[in-house]
Scaffold this motif. Sequence first.
Motif, mmCIF file in Angstrom:
data_model
loop_
_atom_site.group_PDB
_atom_site.id
_atom_site.type_symbol
_atom_site.label_atom_id
_atom_site.label_comp_id
_atom_site.label_asym_id
_atom_site.label_seq_id
_atom_site.Cartn_x
_atom_site.Cartn_y
_atom_site.Cartn_z
ATOM 1 N N GLU A 173 6.299 31.358 62.813
ATOM 2 C CA GLU A 173 5.560 31.743 63.558
ATOM 3 C C GLU A 173 4.597 31.871 63.365
ATOM 4 O O GLU A 173 3.513 32.142 64.094
ATOM 5 N N ASP A 174 3.980 31.280 61.991
ATOM 6 C CA ASP A 174 2.995 30.380 61.564
ATOM 7 C C ASP A 174 2.360 29.247 62.017
ATOM 8 O O ASP A 174 1.890 29.433 62.667
ATOM 9 N N ARG B 294 4.244 28.956 65.867
ATOM 10 C CA ARG B 294 3.353 29.048 67.165
ATOM 11 C C ARG B 294 1.850 30.031 67.067
ATOM 12 O O ARG B 294 1.257 29.596 68.355
ATOM 13 N N ASN B 295 1.496 30.648 66.135
ATOM 14 C CA ASN B 295 0.092 31.199 66.024
ATOM 15 C C ASN B 295 -0.860 30.390 66.335
ATOM 16 O O ASN B 295 -2.270 30.274 66.106
#
Length: 421
Positions: A353-354, A356-357
């Motif tokens: 998720e990091d 992707r962000n």
Amino acid sequence: MNAFVEGVRDILPAELRKRRAIYQTIREVFEANAYREVITPTLESLELYAGVEGLVDKSEMFKVVDDKGQILVLRPDLTMPIARLAASRFQDSPRPLKFSYLSSAFQSKNSQSLSLKEKTQAGVELIGSASLESDLEMILLLLKTMKKVGVAEPLIDVGHADLINEIFADLKIAEDEKNELRRLLAAKNKIGIKNYIQDIELTGDAEKVLLRLPSLFGDPKKVIKELENMPLSAETKKALKNLEELFNKLEVFESLKHITFDPMLISRHGYYTGVIFKGYAKGYSNLLASGGRYDNLTEKFGIEEAAVGFALEIENLLDYLNRTENFSDNLKKRFLIAYKDQNDLKFAYELAEDLRNAGFVTEVYNNADQEYLDFQQVDFEIYLKNDGLELKQYGGETTEIERNQKEALEYLILNKIEEWE
């Protein structure tokens, strides 16, 4: 059972990624030049296209009948629906109207987009302006768009829809002889013209002009000058004067080097009334774009107004870019994260998720083999281990990174990638 339909095709993930990058580039150019995107219906009334000379023959349209018995067609052209839109929904809006589109058109016979029955077009329409500056804007915008998507040496072949008719009138060519002469001139078939005019009545001047016309192509100023020295009427020479002014303005914008002039250029669309043009790339024979002025088209909807536009043939453009690899699509880098210990599942998802962000495409998958990595077009692999992680560049280097501080991991990973690249 044969489930395939000739002339249509699936668009697979790799091509779709490239298409979307090209679409985004085209849309950004159009929007930056104040052309607002519209989407017209895929289904239109057959009457919309009826009676428009040279548009698309009814036999080439895909027709369906609705529950009320009305004959509908899958739109074979994108200019007509926008002309309808301008004359109806925007009848009282200030002019000029500036619209853009990126949609599909459907024809059973299509010679322009790799023989596909469904083709994708991106284009613009400027409705409500008859000025020479509008013609100039169209050609400059087409050149700009082609360059932005990676056409290294764009070429625009310019002509005039009425020029050949004016010349025929000047030379007193009989009506029943025009179609064949027009076909021979467009094909630049000198031998065919020479043989054909032996059997028809012509003045000496007319013979000389018709035999010279197929050779007139190329440098706009040279071609204009030679045409002006021919025995042509004041009306024809006025049309040439307007073209000369357009070429002079293109020269001011340092764009004349991309322009050729073909007096015999003929469009398959019969609705064009003034300047017409076709876009190509040096070293590539298929048509990349076409456009021109169509001042009489909106009359069909009760409002006669000037208009000009162009359309890019997306399939041909993609074919060109695949051959040349000129387009830098700036696709997002893709990560795959795997883990050794089941306790790291949550950590793997948090790290994903990091990333992707931070703007990367990232998936978590533990059983990826080389075939899977190739298919998913993975750029970097991350393998979580007890004391750290292994970062591997696809087909390249591998490095070890400690993971004692989770907050620093993303920074360390991105730094290493930047160092590799």
